[in-house]
Design a protein around this motif. Structure first.
Motif, PDB file in Angstrom:
ATOM      1  N   VAL A  17     -28.907  -5.393 -14.486  1.00 35.28           N
ATOM      2  CA  VAL A  17     -27.717  -4.538 -14.554  1.00 35.28           C
ATOM      3  C   VAL A  17     -26.906  -4.735 -13.275  1.00 35.28           C
ATOM      4  O   VAL A  17     -27.447  -4.672 -12.177  1.00 35.28           O
ATOM      5  CB  VAL A  17     -28.115  -3.054 -14.717  1.00 35.28           C
ATOM      6  CG1 VAL A  17     -26.878  -2.160 -14.795  1.00 35.28           C
ATOM      7  CG2 VAL A  17     -28.988  -2.872 -15.947  1.00 35.28           C
ATOM      8  N   ILE A  18     -25.614  -4.993 -13.429  1.00 34.55           N
ATOM      9  CA  ILE A  18     -24.791  -5.283 -12.245  1.00 34.55           C
ATOM     10  C   ILE A  18     -23.785  -4.186 -11.927  1.00 34.55           C
ATOM     11  O   ILE A  18     -23.076  -4.257 -10.943  1.00 34.55           O
ATOM     12  CB  ILE A  18     -24.045  -6.634 -12.402  1.00 34.55           C
ATOM     13  CG1 ILE A  18     -23.197  -6.640 -13.681  1.00 34.55           C
ATOM     14  CG2 ILE A  18     -25.040  -7.792 -12.396  1.00 34.55           C
ATOM     15  CD1 ILE A  18     -22.245  -7.826 -13.739  1.00 34.55           C
ATOM     16  N   ALA A  19     -23.728  -3.173 -12.773  1.00 35.56           N
ATOM     17  CA  ALA A  19     -22.804  -2.075 -12.505  1.00 35.56           C
ATOM     18  C   ALA A  19     -23.342  -0.802 -13.134  1.00 35.56           C
ATOM     19  O   ALA A  19     -24.085  -0.845 -14.107  1.00 35.56           O
ATOM     20  CB  ALA A  19     -21.423  -2.386 -13.061  1.00 35.56           C
ATOM     21  N   GLY A  20     -22.956   0.318 -12.542  1.00 36.47           N
ATOM     22  CA  GLY A  20     -23.320   1.604 -13.118  1.00 36.47           C
ATOM     23  C   GLY A  20     -24.583   2.192 -12.524  1.00 36.47           C
ATOM     24  O   GLY A  20     -25.115   1.724 -11.521  1.00 36.47           O
ATOM     25  N   ARG A  21     -25.072   3.205 -13.184  1.00 34.18           N
ATOM     26  CA  ARG A  21     -26.181   4.024 -12.699  1.00 34.18           C
ATOM     27  C   ARG A  21     -27.460   3.218 -12.460  1.00 34.18           C
ATOM     28  O   ARG A  21     -28.219   3.484 -11.545  1.00 34.18           O
ATOM     29  CB  ARG A  21     -26.444   5.129 -13.732  1.00 34.18           C
ATOM     30  CG  ARG A  21     -27.439   6.184 -13.316  1.00 34.18           C
ATOM     31  CD  ARG A  21     -27.312   7.404 -14.231  1.00 34.18           C
ATOM     32  NE  ARG A  21     -27.561   7.077 -15.635  1.00 34.18           N
ATOM     33  CZ  ARG A  21     -28.711   7.316 -16.261  1.00 34.18           C
ATOM     34  NH1 ARG A  21     -29.699   7.896 -15.638  1.00 34.18           N
ATOM     35  NH2 ARG A  21     -28.854   6.990 -17.529  1.00 34.18           N
ATOM     36  N   LYS A  23     -27.752   0.026 -11.745  1.00 31.93           N
ATOM     37  CA  LYS A  23     -27.450  -1.223 -11.035  1.00 31.93           C
ATOM     38  C   LYS A  23     -28.690  -1.777 -10.334  1.00 31.93           C
ATOM     39  O   LYS A  23     -29.390  -1.046  -9.630  1.00 31.93           O
ATOM     40  CB  LYS A  23     -26.348  -0.957 -10.007  1.00 31.93           C
ATOM     41  CG  LYS A  23     -25.791  -2.206  -9.377  1.00 31.93           C
ATOM     42  CD  LYS A  23     -24.619  -1.861  -8.483  1.00 31.93           C
ATOM     43  CE  LYS A  23     -24.142  -3.121  -7.773  1.00 31.93           C
ATOM     44  NZ  LYS A  23     -22.990  -2.835  -6.911  1.00 31.93           N
ATOM     45  N   GLY A  24     -28.948  -3.058 -10.550  1.00 31.86           N
ATOM     46  CA  GLY A  24     -30.096  -3.692  -9.907  1.00 31.86           C
ATOM     47  C   GLY A  24     -31.356  -3.683 -10.758  1.00 31.86           C
ATOM     48  O   GLY A  24     -32.296  -4.408 -10.486  1.00 31.86           O
ATOM     49  N   ALA A  25     -31.384  -2.860 -11.810  1.00 27.41           N
ATOM     50  CA  ALA A  25     -32.573  -2.769 -12.661  1.00 27.41           C
ATOM     51  C   ALA A  25     -32.600  -3.935 -13.650  1.00 27.41           C
ATOM     52  O   ALA A  25     -31.577  -4.479 -14.031  1.00 27.41           O
ATOM     53  CB  ALA A  25     -32.566  -1.446 -13.408  1.00 27.41           C
TER      54      ALA A  25
END
Ligand SMILES: [Zn+2]
Length: 109
Positions: A17-21, A23-25
């Motif tokens: 995930v690159i954006a939002g809550r 992110k990084g997951a």
């Protein structure tokens, strides 16, 4: 709607995930909802749903995934250990496959 192979994420792809809550997951794509340009990703964007007690379940709060925009995820390349953009390449047998634009690895077998 995403029809371009270069950005096409498919079921069972690992994405980050690159954006939002979240992110990084990272997680595995459960379902692609092409018409909405969204994807369901395992354990990402969890929402709480209240369910009523029934014969089948005790009821209460269950957590489940909510779809997120395809543009908010990137394919996770295990070679690069990062989210990457996808390229496309035609093999000698005529098949079109997706590649990692960073390392050039062919991602489809
Ligand atoms: Zn790569």
């Amino acid at each position: 709607m995403v029809t371009n192979i270069k950005s096409r994420i498919r079921r069972d792809d690992e994405v980050v995930v690159i954006a939002g809550r979240d992110k990084g997951a990272r997680g595995k794509v459960i379902r692609v909802i092409a018409a909405d340009g969204r994807v369901l990703v395992n354990k990402i964007n969890m929402i709480k749903r209240h369910t009523r007690q029934s014969q089948d379940s005790a009821g209460g709060i269950i957590e489940k995934e909510a779809p997120i925009a395809i543009s908010n995820v990137q394919y996770f390349c295990s070679n690069c250990d990062a989210g990457v953009r996808l390229g496309a390449k035609q093999l000698e047998d005529g098949r079109k496959v997706r590649t990692c634009r960073k390392c050039g690895e062919v991602l489809d077998r």
